[in-house]
Design a protein around this motif. Structure first.
Motif, PDB file in Angstrom:
ATOM      1  N   ALA A  78       0.850  -1.197   0.000  1.00  0.00           N
ATOM      2  CA  ALA A  78       0.000   0.000   0.000  1.00  0.00           C
ATOM      3  C   ALA A  78       0.884   1.244   0.000  1.00  0.00           C
ATOM      4  CB  ALA A  78      -0.924  -0.026   1.202  1.00  0.00           C
ATOM      5  N   THR A  79       1.483   1.511  -1.143  1.00  0.00           N
ATOM      6  CA  THR A  79       2.497   2.567  -1.232  1.00  0.00           C
ATOM      7  C   THR A  79       1.907   3.965  -1.084  1.00  0.00           C
ATOM      8  OG1 THR A  79       3.670   1.135  -2.791  1.00  0.00           O
ATOM      9  CG2 THR A  79       4.395   3.417  -2.649  1.00  0.00           C
ATOM     10  N   TYR A  80       0.711   4.164  -1.608  1.00  0.00           N
ATOM     11  CA  TYR A  80       0.212   5.529  -1.753  1.00  0.00           C
ATOM     12  C   TYR A  80      -0.824   5.929  -0.697  1.00  0.00           C
ATOM     13  CZ  TYR A  80       1.714   3.982  -6.388  1.00  0.00           C
ATOM     14  OH  TYR A  80       2.405   3.428  -7.445  1.00  0.00           O
ATOM     15  N   PHE A  81      -1.160   5.028   0.240  1.00  0.00           N
ATOM     16  CA  PHE A  81      -2.390   5.230   0.998  1.00  0.00           C
ATOM     17  C   PHE A  81      -2.199   5.688   2.434  1.00  0.00           C
ATOM     18  CE2 PHE A  81      -3.073   1.193  -1.568  1.00  0.00           C
ATOM     19  CZ  PHE A  81      -3.329   1.892  -2.735  1.00  0.00           C
ATOM     20  N   GLU A  82      -0.991   5.943   2.861  1.00  0.00           N
ATOM     21  CA  GLU A  82      -0.769   6.267   4.262  1.00  0.00           C
ATOM     22  C   GLU A  82      -1.542   7.527   4.655  1.00  0.00           C
ATOM     23  OE1 GLU A  82       2.938   6.919   7.391  1.00  0.00           O
ATOM     24  OE2 GLU A  82       3.324   6.500   5.278  1.00  0.00           O
ATOM     25  N   ASP A  83      -2.328   7.392   5.729  1.00  0.00           N
ATOM     26  CA  ASP A  83      -3.131   8.504   6.254  1.00  0.00           C
ATOM     27  C   ASP A  83      -4.094   9.068   5.219  1.00  0.00           C
ATOM     28  OD1 ASP A  83      -1.794   8.359   8.736  1.00  0.00           O
ATOM     29  OD2 ASP A  83      -0.158   9.602   7.968  1.00  0.00           O
ATOM     30  N   ARG A  84      -4.611   8.202   4.352  1.00  0.00           N
ATOM     31  CA  ARG A  84      -5.609   8.629   3.369  1.00  0.00           C
ATOM     32  C   ARG A  84      -6.869   7.778   3.485  1.00  0.00           C
ATOM     33  NH1 ARG A  84      -4.109  12.046  -0.785  1.00  0.00           N
ATOM     34  NH2 ARG A  84      -1.928  12.704  -0.645  1.00  0.00           N
ATOM     35  N   SER A  85      -8.001   8.369   3.134  1.00  0.00           N
ATOM     36  CA  SER A  85      -9.275   7.641   3.155  1.00  0.00           C
ATOM     37  C   SER A  85      -9.759   7.432   1.729  1.00  0.00           C
ATOM     38  CB  SER A  85     -10.331   8.415   3.947  1.00  0.00           C
ATOM     39  OG  SER A  85     -10.519   9.707   3.394  1.00  0.00           O
ATOM     40  N   LEU A  86     -10.392   6.307   1.501  1.00  0.00           N
ATOM     41  CA  LEU A  86     -10.887   5.953   0.171  1.00  0.00           C
ATOM     42  C   LEU A  86     -12.171   6.716  -0.118  1.00  0.00           C
ATOM     43  CD1 LEU A  86     -10.649   4.241  -2.360  1.00  0.00           C
ATOM     44  CD2 LEU A  86     -11.713   2.344  -1.121  1.00  0.00           C
ATOM     45  N   MET A  87     -12.141   7.581  -1.135  1.00  0.00           N
ATOM     46  CA  MET A  87     -13.298   8.400  -1.488  1.00  0.00           C
ATOM     47  C   MET A  87     -14.264   7.674  -2.415  1.00  0.00           C
ATOM     48  SD  MET A  87     -11.699  12.147  -2.320  1.00  0.00           S
ATOM     49  CE  MET A  87     -13.290  12.936  -2.496  1.00  0.00           C
ATOM     50  N   GLY A  88     -13.712   6.932  -3.388  1.00  0.00           N
ATOM     51  CA  GLY A  88     -14.579   6.315  -4.376  1.00  0.00           C
ATOM     52  C   GLY A  88     -13.779   5.622  -5.458  1.00  0.00           C
ATOM     53  N   TYR A  89     -14.451   5.320  -6.563  1.00  0.00           N
ATOM     54  CA  TYR A  89     -13.846   4.509  -7.617  1.00  0.00           C
ATOM     55  C   TYR A  89     -14.451   4.884  -8.964  1.00  0.00           C
ATOM     56  CZ  TYR A  89     -18.298   2.114  -7.172  1.00  0.00           C
ATOM     57  OH  TYR A  89     -19.648   1.847  -7.115  1.00  0.00           O
ATOM     58  N   SER A  90     -13.790   4.438 -10.019  1.00  0.00           N
ATOM     59  CA  SER A  90     -14.336   4.538 -11.377  1.00  0.00           C
ATOM     60  C   SER A  90     -13.778   3.371 -12.176  1.00  0.00           C
ATOM     61  CB  SER A  90     -13.962   5.876 -12.039  1.00  0.00           C
ATOM     62  OG  SER A  90     -12.563   5.960 -12.251  1.00  0.00           O
ATOM     63  N   PHE A  91     -14.299   3.187 -13.389  1.00  0.00           N
ATOM     64  CA  PHE A  91     -13.813   2.137 -14.284  1.00  0.00           C
ATOM     65  C   PHE A  91     -13.484   2.737 -15.636  1.00  0.00           C
ATOM     66  CE2 PHE A  91     -16.076  -0.447 -11.201  1.00  0.00           C
ATOM     67  CZ  PHE A  91     -15.221  -1.535 -11.047  1.00  0.00           C
ATOM     68  N   SER A  92     -12.345   2.331 -16.174  1.00  0.00           N
ATOM     69  CA  SER A  92     -11.963   2.761 -17.519  1.00  0.00           C
ATOM     70  C   SER A  92     -12.625   1.855 -18.549  1.00  0.00           C
ATOM     71  CB  SER A  92     -10.440   2.708 -17.672  1.00  0.00           C
ATOM     72  OG  SER A  92      -9.813   3.526 -16.711  1.00  0.00           O
ATOM     73  N   GLU A  93     -12.515   2.232 -19.814  1.00  0.00           N
ATOM     74  CA  GLU A  93     -13.104   1.426 -20.877  1.00  0.00           C
ATOM     75  C   GLU A  93     -12.444   0.062 -20.991  1.00  0.00           C
ATOM     76  OE1 GLU A  93     -13.010   3.751 -24.409  1.00  0.00           O
ATOM     77  OE2 GLU A  93     -14.608   5.128 -23.745  1.00  0.00           O
ATOM     78  N   ASP A  94     -11.198  -0.077 -20.491  1.00  0.00           N
ATOM     79  CA  ASP A  94     -10.531  -1.377 -20.530  1.00  0.00           C
ATOM     80  C   ASP A  94     -10.997  -2.296 -19.400  1.00  0.00           C
ATOM     81  OD1 ASP A  94      -9.312  -0.351 -18.258  1.00  0.00           O
ATOM     82  OD2 ASP A  94      -7.337  -0.113 -19.188  1.00  0.00           O
ATOM     83  N   GLY A  95     -11.909  -1.817 -18.546  1.00  0.00           N
ATOM     84  CA  GLY A  95     -12.467  -2.633 -17.478  1.00  0.00           C
ATOM     85  C   GLY A  95     -11.690  -2.607 -16.182  1.00  0.00           C
ATOM     86  N   GLN A 138     -19.306  13.254  -2.666  1.00  0.00           N
ATOM     87  CA  GLN A 138     -18.751  12.524  -3.804  1.00  0.00           C
ATOM     88  C   GLN A 138     -19.657  11.333  -4.110  1.00  0.00           C
ATOM     89  OE1 GLN A 138     -16.665  12.888  -0.983  1.00  0.00           O
ATOM     90  NE2 GLN A 138     -17.255  10.963  -0.015  1.00  0.00           N
ATOM     91  N   TYR A 139     -19.591  10.852  -5.363  1.00  0.00           N
ATOM     92  CA  TYR A 139     -20.444   9.735  -5.746  1.00  0.00           C
ATOM     93  C   TYR A 139     -19.935   9.115  -7.042  1.00  0.00           C
ATOM     94  CZ  TYR A 139     -22.513  13.260  -8.884  1.00  0.00           C
ATOM     95  OH  TYR A 139     -22.704  14.233  -9.840  1.00  0.00           O
ATOM     96  N   GLN A 140     -20.434   7.902  -7.319  1.00  0.00           N
ATOM     97  CA  GLN A 140     -20.144   7.203  -8.572  1.00  0.00           C
ATOM     98  C   GLN A 140     -21.376   7.270  -9.482  1.00  0.00           C
ATOM     99  OE1 GLN A 140     -18.998   5.857  -5.580  1.00  0.00           O
ATOM    100  NE2 GLN A 140     -16.977   6.520  -6.201  1.00  0.00           N
ATOM    101  N   LYS A 141     -21.144   7.433 -10.778  1.00  0.00           N
ATOM    102  CA  LYS A 141     -22.251   7.435 -11.726  1.00  0.00           C
ATOM    103  C   LYS A 141     -21.734   7.025 -13.095  1.00  0.00           C
ATOM    104  CE  LYS A 141     -26.310  10.134 -13.045  1.00  0.00           C
ATOM    105  NZ  LYS A 141     -26.327   9.719 -14.454  1.00  0.00           N
ATOM    106  N   ASP A 142     -22.357   6.003 -13.675  1.00  0.00           N
ATOM    107  CA  ASP A 142     -21.982   5.534 -15.012  1.00  0.00           C
ATOM    108  C   ASP A 142     -20.489   5.240 -15.092  1.00  0.00           C
ATOM    109  OD1 ASP A 142     -24.637   5.892 -15.800  1.00  0.00           O
ATOM    110  OD2 ASP A 142     -24.275   7.964 -16.391  1.00  0.00           O
ATOM    111  N   ASN A 143     -19.975   4.577 -14.067  1.00  0.00           N
ATOM    112  CA  ASN A 143     -18.559   4.176 -13.986  1.00  0.00           C
ATOM    113  C   ASN A 143     -17.593   5.357 -13.889  1.00  0.00           C
ATOM    114  OD1 ASN A 143     -19.022   1.467 -13.843  1.00  0.00           O
ATOM    115  ND2 ASN A 143     -18.582   1.047 -15.993  1.00  0.00           N
TER     116      ASN A 143
END
Length: 450
Positions: A78-95, A138-143
């Protein structure tokens, strides 16, 4: 929050909390740490399900197909996550998934894309103008991943949309419009949002009273956002925001006039209709209006001497985490309701509309020896109503929703940790780490009795 979901479980203690185990996966978590997180989420295009596990300085990403069979996985530091909270996600066209990590201290977002083909990840840093803006939601919509900020000085909201490695900034300008407070005195857009922060309603889900008592609500539609303001008890001020051309249209929906004047009011949007309520100690007024024409589709007035004929549950009062008790008369219900933050929620299943009307007490501060302490005692009054889809009353009994069962299950099972809830197909999934079996588990919950 949890106790609101438990109302039905308390009322209908004969619920069979049966659930189906969908899948399990062993996890070597010796003990739960503060920064450990688990999130399950769906690719809306492929209906694949991903589970992201952050634990003890490492991460694991699990990939399931639409039938929830594990098809791929990879683990790394977990190189990038120290003292950070997960806000959300998305998906690229490659899946492949991209996750967004926020730092309250650094005031920036680390964007990490995970490549299953090569079992690698790539990170970018996104800096937003923190001196001029603060994050609203924040929110997810249509990937895509979206987060909304508010300008600190100008009457503007700024929407950032992340998709396929590109971020688009959309400025929503409210300067052409005028606003007023509860007493109809002029007030700025920013003053209203400071006093009544935006509450985001979850589309297609049951939004409980603690969320719907918000005087400022945001609803996500296809290529549109609806923003409703109910700080003025005489009307609902609705803004229809087109996300393609950023045009904002205003509509005012006037509340029905109470004989004695409303002490509290609110509204709720559902499927092109606006449901409005207002109340005082003597009466409750409830209107349903068409969003486009503003035509009144249904209007109900209940006085303190009336019986509420459209209720499908008792009139209930709950204090703190104690079991709800029944209020015997409409007069007693209105007496309590008039002094609370009032709200309404509307939820639809395949057959009916489920409507909750009620109120929750405001949090206050108590002073002792010069020190201020939050008063965490709460009072909630409410009742349930079940209508058919043509807005007709029914005599059906309220059945538990999947989310009721999930929260009741978690209250009874102390081995549940790092839980995450997602809607999938026509049911809900509770994903969690089982501290007894030391495995990640996904359980299926459905609406209704089993």
């Amino acid at each position: 929050m949890r106790k609101i979901f438990l109302f039905l479980a308390v009322l209908y203690n004969s619920i069979l909390l049966s659930q189906t185990v969908l899948t399990t996966y062993p996890l070597d978590l010796k003990r739960i740490r503060e920064n450990d997180q688990i999130l399950n989420f769906e690719n809306n295009s492929t209906h694949e399900v991903f589970v992201f596990v952050l634990y003890q300085g490492n991460f694991t990403v699990l990939k399931y197909n639409s039938a929830l069979f594990l098809t791929d996985q990879f683990t790394g530091p977990a190189t990038y996550f120290e003292d950070r909270s997960l806000m959300g996600y998305s998906f690229s066209e490659d899946g492949n998934p991209t996750l967004y990590w926020f730092s309250e201290e650094a005031k920036n977002i680390i964007i990490v894309k995970y490549y299953f083909e090569s079992k690698t990840s790539k990170a970018l840093k996104f800096e937003y103008p923190v001196k001029n803006q603060f994050i609203v939601t924040q929110y997810q919509k249509d990937n895509s991943f979206n987060f909304l900020t508010q300008d600190k000085t100008e009457p503007k909201l700024i929407l950032y949309v992340f998709k396929n490695g590109i971020v688009e900034e959309k400025v929503l300008d409210f300067s052409p419009f005028t606003f007023s407070d509860r007493k109809t005195q002029p007030q700025t857009f920013n003053q209203i949002l400071t006093e009544n922060p935006i509450g985001k309603m979850e589309p297609g889900e049951y939004n409980p009273l603690p969320k719907t008592i918000s005087k400022t609500k945001m609803y996500l539609l296809s290529d549109r956002i609806l923003l409703t303001l109910d700080q003025n008890v005489k009307k609902t001020q609705l803004f229809d925001i087109n996300l393609n051309n950023l045009e904002i249209k205003e509509k005012d929906f006037v509340q029905s006039l109470a004989k004695k004047g409303a002490r509290s009011s609110n509204s709720y949007y559902h499927e092109n209709k606006l449901y409005q309520i207002n109340a005082n100690e003597d009466e409750l007024l409830f209107d349903v209006k068409d969003l486009d024409s503003q035509e009144v589709l249904k209007s109900i007035a209940v006085s303190k001497n009336d019986t509420i004929l459209f209720k499908n549950s008792p009139l209930l009062i709950q204090r703190d985490n104690y079991s709800p008790k029944e209020l015997k008369t409409t007069a007693k219900f209105l007496q309590h309701l008039a002094g609370l933050d009032m709200g309404i929620s509307v939820f639809k299943n395949k057959k009916n509309l489920f409507i909750t009307i009620g109120g929750i007490s405001k949090a206050t501060n108590q002073s002792f020896d010069g020190f201020y302490y939050p008063d965490i005692q709460t009072k909630t009054v409410f009742f349930e109503s079940i209508w058919d889809k043509k807005l007709g009353f029914t005599t059906e009994k309220q059945q538990p929703l999947a989310v009721d069962k999930i929260y009741s299950f978690m209250d009874k099972h102390k081995e549940v940790a790092l839980e995450s809830i997602m809607k999938f197909k026509d049911y809900s999934i509770l994903g969690y780490f089982d501290t007894t079996t030391k495995q990640y588990t996904m359980l299926k919950f459905t609406d209704g009795y089993n």
